[in-house]
Design a protein around this motif. Structure first.
Motif, PDB file in Angstrom:
ATOM      1  N   THR A  37       0.835  -1.204   0.000  1.00 57.23           N
ATOM      2  CA  THR A  37       0.000   0.000   0.000  1.00 57.23           C
ATOM      3  C   THR A  37       0.864   1.246   0.000  1.00 57.23           C
ATOM      4  O   THR A  37       0.621   2.186  -0.767  1.00 57.23           O
ATOM      5  CB  THR A  37      -0.945  -0.002   1.221  1.00 57.23           C
ATOM      6  OG1 THR A  37      -1.768  -1.165   1.148  1.00 57.23           O
ATOM      7  CG2 THR A  37      -1.798   1.251   1.261  1.00 57.23           C
ATOM      8  N   ILE A  38       1.886   1.266   0.848  1.00 57.20           N
ATOM      9  CA  ILE A  38       2.810   2.409   0.894  1.00 57.20           C
ATOM     10  C   ILE A  38       3.467   2.592  -0.467  1.00 57.20           C
ATOM     11  O   ILE A  38       3.544   3.710  -0.996  1.00 57.20           O
ATOM     12  CB  ILE A  38       3.858   2.208   2.009  1.00 57.20           C
ATOM     13  CG1 ILE A  38       3.182   2.316   3.383  1.00 57.20           C
ATOM     14  CG2 ILE A  38       5.006   3.201   1.873  1.00 57.20           C
ATOM     15  CD1 ILE A  38       4.031   1.839   4.539  1.00 57.20           C
ATOM     16  N   LYS A  39       3.948   1.497  -1.029  1.00 52.48           N
ATOM     17  CA  LYS A  39       4.622   1.570  -2.331  1.00 52.48           C
ATOM     18  C   LYS A  39       3.696   2.123  -3.408  1.00 52.48           C
ATOM     19  O   LYS A  39       4.091   2.995  -4.190  1.00 52.48           O
ATOM     20  CB  LYS A  39       5.113   0.176  -2.723  1.00 52.48           C
ATOM     21  CG  LYS A  39       5.844   0.150  -4.043  1.00 52.48           C
ATOM     22  CD  LYS A  39       6.338  -1.247  -4.357  1.00 52.48           C
ATOM     23  CE  LYS A  39       7.095  -1.291  -5.668  1.00 52.48           C
ATOM     24  NZ  LYS A  39       7.628  -2.635  -5.934  1.00 52.48           N
ATOM     25  N   GLN A  40       2.461   1.631  -3.475  1.00 53.43           N
ATOM     26  CA  GLN A  40       1.529   2.073  -4.504  1.00 53.43           C
ATOM     27  C   GLN A  40       1.192   3.565  -4.363  1.00 53.43           C
ATOM     28  O   GLN A  40       1.137   4.286  -5.365  1.00 53.43           O
ATOM     29  CB  GLN A  40       0.252   1.224  -4.470  1.00 53.43           C
ATOM     30  CG  GLN A  40       0.479  -0.224  -4.839  1.00 53.43           C
ATOM     31  CD  GLN A  40       1.160  -0.400  -6.184  1.00 53.43           C
ATOM     32  OE1 GLN A  40       0.805   0.244  -7.169  1.00 53.43           O
ATOM     33  NE2 GLN A  40       2.160  -1.259  -6.227  1.00 53.43           N
ATOM     34  N   ILE A  41       0.986   4.021  -3.136  1.00 52.29           N
ATOM     35  CA  ILE A  41       0.681   5.442  -2.929  1.00 52.29           C
ATOM     36  C   ILE A  41       1.908   6.285  -3.268  1.00 52.29           C
ATOM     37  O   ILE A  41       1.798   7.334  -3.908  1.00 52.29           O
ATOM     38  CB  ILE A  41       0.191   5.703  -1.491  1.00 52.29           C
ATOM     39  CG1 ILE A  41      -1.144   4.992  -1.261  1.00 52.29           C
ATOM     40  CG2 ILE A  41       0.055   7.206  -1.233  1.00 52.29           C
ATOM     41  CD1 ILE A  41      -1.629   5.014   0.176  1.00 52.29           C
ATOM     42  N   ARG A  42       3.090   5.826  -2.863  1.00 51.94           N
ATOM     43  CA  ARG A  42       4.327   6.549  -3.173  1.00 51.94           C
ATOM     44  C   ARG A  42       4.490   6.714  -4.677  1.00 51.94           C
ATOM     45  O   ARG A  42       4.767   7.814  -5.171  1.00 51.94           O
ATOM     46  CB  ARG A  42       5.537   5.806  -2.594  1.00 51.94           C
ATOM     47  CG  ARG A  42       6.869   6.384  -3.032  1.00 51.94           C
ATOM     48  CD  ARG A  42       8.044   5.603  -2.518  1.00 51.94           C
ATOM     49  NE  ARG A  42       8.148   4.228  -2.974  1.00 51.94           N
ATOM     50  CZ  ARG A  42       8.556   3.847  -4.199  1.00 51.94           C
ATOM     51  NH1 ARG A  42       8.867   4.752  -5.106  1.00 51.94           N
ATOM     52  NH2 ARG A  42       8.653   2.560  -4.499  1.00 51.94           N
ATOM     53  N   VAL A  83      -6.596   5.856   6.683  1.00 49.34           N
ATOM     54  CA  VAL A  83      -6.794   5.554   5.266  1.00 49.34           C
ATOM     55  C   VAL A  83      -5.714   4.591   4.790  1.00 49.34           C
ATOM     56  O   VAL A  83      -5.985   3.642   4.052  1.00 49.34           O
ATOM     57  CB  VAL A  83      -6.810   6.848   4.416  1.00 49.34           C
ATOM     58  CG1 VAL A  83      -6.789   6.540   2.928  1.00 49.34           C
ATOM     59  CG2 VAL A  83      -8.026   7.697   4.782  1.00 49.34           C
ATOM     60  N   LEU A  84      -4.489   4.813   5.240  1.00 54.79           N
ATOM     61  CA  LEU A  84      -3.387   3.905   4.904  1.00 54.79           C
ATOM     62  C   LEU A  84      -3.692   2.500   5.407  1.00 54.79           C
ATOM     63  O   LEU A  84      -3.519   1.517   4.676  1.00 54.79           O
ATOM     64  CB  LEU A  84      -2.092   4.432   5.520  1.00 54.79           C
ATOM     65  CG  LEU A  84      -0.794   3.802   5.079  1.00 54.79           C
ATOM     66  CD1 LEU A  84      -0.513   4.067   3.612  1.00 54.79           C
ATOM     67  CD2 LEU A  84       0.355   4.334   5.921  1.00 54.79           C
ATOM     68  N   PHE A  85      -4.175   2.397   6.625  1.00 53.73           N
ATOM     69  CA  PHE A  85      -4.538   1.098   7.182  1.00 53.73           C
ATOM     70  C   PHE A  85      -5.691   0.456   6.401  1.00 53.73           C
ATOM     71  O   PHE A  85      -5.661  -0.732   6.104  1.00 53.73           O
ATOM     72  CB  PHE A  85      -4.918   1.206   8.661  1.00 53.73           C
ATOM     73  CG  PHE A  85      -3.759   1.427   9.581  1.00 53.73           C
ATOM     74  CD1 PHE A  85      -2.550   0.794   9.393  1.00 53.73           C
ATOM     75  CD2 PHE A  85      -3.885   2.273  10.670  1.00 53.73           C
ATOM     76  CE1 PHE A  85      -1.486   0.987  10.256  1.00 53.73           C
ATOM     77  CE2 PHE A  85      -2.827   2.473  11.550  1.00 53.73           C
ATOM     78  CZ  PHE A  85      -1.626   1.825  11.337  1.00 53.73           C
ATOM     79  N   ARG A  99      12.689  12.054   2.672  1.00 57.22           N
ATOM     80  CA  ARG A  99      11.612  12.856   3.266  1.00 57.22           C
ATOM     81  C   ARG A  99      11.121  12.256   4.579  1.00 57.22           C
ATOM     82  O   ARG A  99      10.691  12.978   5.471  1.00 57.22           O
ATOM     83  CB  ARG A  99      10.445  12.990   2.298  1.00 57.22           C
ATOM     84  CG  ARG A  99      10.731  13.882   1.122  1.00 57.22           C
ATOM     85  CD  ARG A  99       9.492  14.081   0.309  1.00 57.22           C
ATOM     86  NE  ARG A  99       9.744  14.862  -0.888  1.00 57.22           N
ATOM     87  CZ  ARG A  99       8.798  15.289  -1.699  1.00 57.22           C
ATOM     88  NH1 ARG A  99       7.527  15.001  -1.444  1.00 57.22           N
ATOM     89  NH2 ARG A  99       9.098  15.989  -2.760  1.00 57.22           N
ATOM     90  N   CYS A 100      11.167  10.926   4.671  1.00 59.96           N
ATOM     91  CA  CYS A 100      10.742  10.242   5.894  1.00 59.96           C
ATOM     92  C   CYS A 100      11.868  10.138   6.924  1.00 59.96           C
ATOM     93  O   CYS A 100      11.644   9.648   8.030  1.00 59.96           O
ATOM     94  CB  CYS A 100      10.255   8.826   5.564  1.00 59.96           C
ATOM     95  SG  CYS A 100       8.758   8.760   4.571  1.00 59.96           S
ATOM     96  N   GLN A 101      13.058  10.578   6.545  1.00 58.36           N
ATOM     97  CA  GLN A 101      14.254  10.458   7.388  1.00 58.36           C
ATOM     98  C   GLN A 101      14.539   8.991   7.724  1.00 58.36           C
ATOM     99  O   GLN A 101      14.851   8.636   8.856  1.00 58.36           O
ATOM    100  CB  GLN A 101      14.146  11.323   8.633  1.00 58.36           C
ATOM    101  CG  GLN A 101      14.033  12.794   8.303  1.00 58.36           C
ATOM    102  CD  GLN A 101      13.963  13.675   9.530  1.00 58.36           C
ATOM    103  OE1 GLN A 101      13.622  13.232  10.621  1.00 58.36           O
ATOM    104  NE2 GLN A 101      14.301  14.942   9.351  1.00 58.36           N
ATOM    105  N   LEU A 102      14.429   8.159   6.678  1.00 60.32           N
ATOM    106  CA  LEU A 102      14.715   6.733   6.785  1.00 60.32           C
ATOM    107  C   LEU A 102      15.728   6.375   5.712  1.00 60.32           C
ATOM    108  O   LEU A 102      15.917   7.129   4.761  1.00 60.32           O
ATOM    109  CB  LEU A 102      13.436   5.908   6.560  1.00 60.32           C
ATOM    110  CG  LEU A 102      12.255   6.180   7.485  1.00 60.32           C
ATOM    111  CD1 LEU A 102      11.005   5.486   6.964  1.00 60.32           C
ATOM    112  CD2 LEU A 102      12.579   5.725   8.894  1.00 60.32           C
ATOM    113  N   ASP A 109       2.258  10.947   6.814  1.00 58.22           N
ATOM    114  CA  ASP A 109       2.377  12.399   6.666  1.00 58.22           C
ATOM    115  C   ASP A 109       3.073  12.760   5.354  1.00 58.22           C
ATOM    116  O   ASP A 109       2.623  13.650   4.624  1.00 58.22           O
ATOM    117  CB  ASP A 109       3.133  13.011   7.842  1.00 58.22           C
ATOM    118  CG  ASP A 109       2.332  13.004   9.133  1.00 58.22           C
ATOM    119  OD1 ASP A 109       1.102  12.782   9.092  1.00 58.22           O
ATOM    120  OD2 ASP A 109       2.947  13.209  10.207  1.00 58.22           O
ATOM    121  N   VAL A 110       4.162  12.075   5.052  1.00 49.81           N
ATOM    122  CA  VAL A 110       4.895  12.349   3.815  1.00 49.81           C
ATOM    123  C   VAL A 110       4.029  12.021   2.600  1.00 49.81           C
ATOM    124  O   VAL A 110       4.051  12.731   1.593  1.00 49.81           O
ATOM    125  CB  VAL A 110       6.235  11.580   3.783  1.00 49.81           C
ATOM    126  CG1 VAL A 110       6.898  11.675   2.413  1.00 49.81           C
ATOM    127  CG2 VAL A 110       7.183  12.110   4.862  1.00 49.81           C
TER     128      VAL A 110
END
Length: 94
Positions: free
Chosen positions: A6-11, A60-62, A24-27, A52-53
């Motif tokens: 999900t994170i990947k698709q939104i990114r 919604v992410l969940f 941007r996520c400081q990771l 947030d980023v």
């Protein structure tokens, strides 16, 4: 739950490269890669930063991360019926 995908698709939809997103996520990019491939489960604070980023509310992410296995078997049919409408409504806001 498929939070990594999900994170990947939104990114990707937001046009962010993985290295830019990681900064941007400081990771580290390696850590983001492991999150996106579901090899690592990030802490809630990290998920909040990611949300947030991505400019996407954490709930919604969940929700987008839910899989059939996350839903009570007795409620899966109803969930599958309402899922497209809810996702469409969410997409219209973000």
């Amino acid at each position: 739950m498929d939070i990594g995908n999900t994170i990947k698709q939104i990114r990707i939809r937001k046009g962010l490269k993985q290295n830019e997103f990681a900064q941007r996520c400081q990771l580290t990019q390696a850590y983001v890669s492991k999150i996106e491939s579901n090899q690592k489960e990030p802490a809630l604070g990290v998920l909040k930063t990611i949300a947030d980023v991505l400019e996407t509310p954490l709930p919604v992410l969940f929700f987008h991360s839910l899989t059939a296995e996350d839903i009570d078997p007795k409620k899966r049919e109803a969930f599958q019926i309402i899922l497209p409408s809810i996702k469409g409504m969410i997409e219209s806001f973000f």
